[in-house]
Design an enzyme around this catalytic site. Structure first.
Site, mmCIF file in Angstrom:
data_model
loop_
_atom_site.group_PDB
_atom_site.id
_atom_site.type_symbol
_atom_site.label_atom_id
_atom_site.label_comp_id
_atom_site.label_asym_id
_atom_site.label_seq_id
_atom_site.Cartn_x
_atom_site.Cartn_y
_atom_site.Cartn_z
ATOM 1 N N ARG A 103 -24.950 -22.896 -19.456
ATOM 2 C CA ARG A 103 -23.869 -22.976 -20.457
ATOM 3 C C ARG A 103 -22.582 -22.578 -19.752
ATOM 4 N NH1 ARG A 103 -23.326 -20.831 -26.605
ATOM 5 N NH2 ARG A 103 -24.532 -22.740 -26.836
ATOM 6 N N HIS A 130 -22.815 -30.952 -26.152
ATOM 7 C CA HIS A 130 -23.847 -29.981 -26.541
ATOM 8 C C HIS A 130 -25.104 -30.780 -26.936
ATOM 9 C CE1 HIS A 130 -25.612 -26.295 -27.585
ATOM 10 N NE2 HIS A 130 -24.882 -25.915 -28.616
ATOM 11 N N GLN A 133 -28.181 -29.312 -28.994
ATOM 12 C CA GLN A 133 -27.871 -29.061 -30.405
ATOM 13 C C GLN A 133 -27.988 -30.343 -31.224
ATOM 14 O OE1 GLN A 133 -26.712 -25.915 -32.008
ATOM 15 N NE2 GLN A 133 -27.431 -27.206 -33.688
ATOM 16 N N ASP A 221 -18.058 -28.037 -37.474
ATOM 17 C CA ASP A 221 -18.144 -26.974 -36.456
ATOM 18 C C ASP A 221 -16.830 -26.207 -36.513
ATOM 19 O OD1 ASP A 221 -18.892 -25.458 -34.231
ATOM 20 O OD2 ASP A 221 -18.593 -27.084 -32.778
ATOM 21 N N CYS A 261 -23.660 -26.274 -36.585
ATOM 22 C CA CYS A 261 -24.471 -25.783 -35.468
ATOM 23 C C CYS A 261 -24.483 -24.251 -35.399
ATOM 24 C CB CYS A 261 -23.978 -26.376 -34.153
ATOM 25 S SG CYS A 261 -22.279 -25.928 -33.741
ATOM 26 N N ARG A 289 -33.609 -25.627 -32.905
ATOM 27 C CA ARG A 289 -33.220 -25.491 -31.489
ATOM 28 C C ARG A 289 -34.437 -25.104 -30.670
ATOM 29 N NH1 ARG A 289 -28.020 -24.287 -30.113
ATOM 30 N NH2 ARG A 289 -28.790 -24.633 -28.000
#
Ligand code: CP
Ligand code: NVA
Length: 303
Positions: A103, A130, A133, A221, A261, A289
């Protein structure tokens, strides 16, 4: 199938659907208490240059459930954080670990790392994408709507890493995606161009109501992603009207689902009422996830 999981567009529809099928199997086995040590004795190195709750925990728990081990590496406490070149770090870590999850900020850095690293590399979020996700999101849609096909999806808010990955998903999976952002906060232009060239059914608008009308899946988001904290105030002004609230949900299909998310800024990009309301599948999305990433790791790493 590529060695790595860096961007959804690197993968075929067939291979991504195989990941969903494996996710379903692994989730059922985990709920039944059936062990599935597909990565017995293997180690995943997890490099974090940004904060995380879900990604860190789900990868670490997932490796344990697969019979392996995960190693948390905060990049600032490694020599990478002191400037050791990516190509050296990648080659060294590949000699200890069976897979790497990263990440960080730059997608190019993750790509360079993967190029130099002979074990699989998984993108755990960059400024650009991402992908894990969005795979978890789509798996959650399948669980709640039986299938991901023949549904209308909308994205409300920032044209960020999540929006870019959703656009990639629209191109691969073939569903209709409407993206509503304020002017100046659109998703990445190259991502849009590539998706449109691949035939994606995209509608890009500055009107959240147009995007939400009649949709089956509403998604949003935060307005300021990690690394953009100092833009928070300016973004709050720019994103006024881009909130998923009860009025916006009323415009969507009566059976719509709402996704985020997480982490969320309650009553900013989405109201507390909607997060806690009957359309929200946000906590199933967070749980998935774990299951999706186990399937991704098993697909890439099982010997
Ligand atoms: N959704 C997500 O990636 O959460 P974390 O930042 O907590 O990992
Ligand atoms: N767009 C958000 C996602 C967090 C999981 C960020 O990059 O901070």
């Amino acid at each position: 199938m590529t060695k790595d999981f860096l961007c959804l567009s690197d993968w075929t529809l067939e291979d991504l659907e195989a990941i969903f099928a494996l996710t379903e199997k692994l989730k059922k086995e985990q709920k039944d208490g059936t062990p599935h040590h597909l990565l017995e004795g293997q180690t995943l190195g997890m490099i974090f240059e940004k904060s995380s709750t879900r990604t860190r925990i789900s990868f670490e728990v997932g490796m344990f459930q697969l019979g392996g081990h995960a190693l948390f590496l905060h990049s600032g406490t490694t020599q990478m954080g002191r400037g050791e070149p990516i190509k050296d770090s990648a080659r060294v870590m590949a000699r200890y670990c069976d897979g790497i999850m990263i990440r960080t900020y730059s997608q190019a850095a993750v790509e360079e790392f993967a190029e130099q690293c002979y074990v699989p590399v998984i993108n755990g979020l960059t400024d650009m994408y991402h992908p894990c996700q969005v795979m978890a999101d789509l798996f959650t849609v399948i669980e709640h709507k039986q299938d991901y096909r023949n549904l209308k999806y909308c994205w409300i808010g920032d044209g960020n890493n999540m929006a870019n990955s959703w656009i990639n998903a629209a191109a691969i999976f073939g569903f209709e995606l409407r993206v509503a952002t304020p002017a100046g906060y659109e998703p990445n232009a190259e991502v849009i161009a590539r998706a449109e060239k691949a035939g994606a059914k995209l509608l890009l608008t500055n009107d959240p109501k147009q995007a939400a009308a009649g949709t089956d899946v509403l998604n949003t988001d935060v307005w300021a992603s990690m690394g953009q904290e100092e833009e928070q105030k300016a973004r709050e002004a720019a994103f006024t009207g881009f909130q998923i609230n009860a009025d916006l949900v009323k415009l969507a299909d009566p059976e719509c689902v709402v996704m985020h998310c997480l982490p969320a800024h309650r009553d900013e990009e989405i109201t507390d009422e909607v997060i806690e309301g009957p359309h929200s599948i946000i906590f199933d999305e967070a749980e998935n996830r774990l299951h999706v990433q186990k399937a991704i790791m098993a697909t890439l790493m099982a010997r």
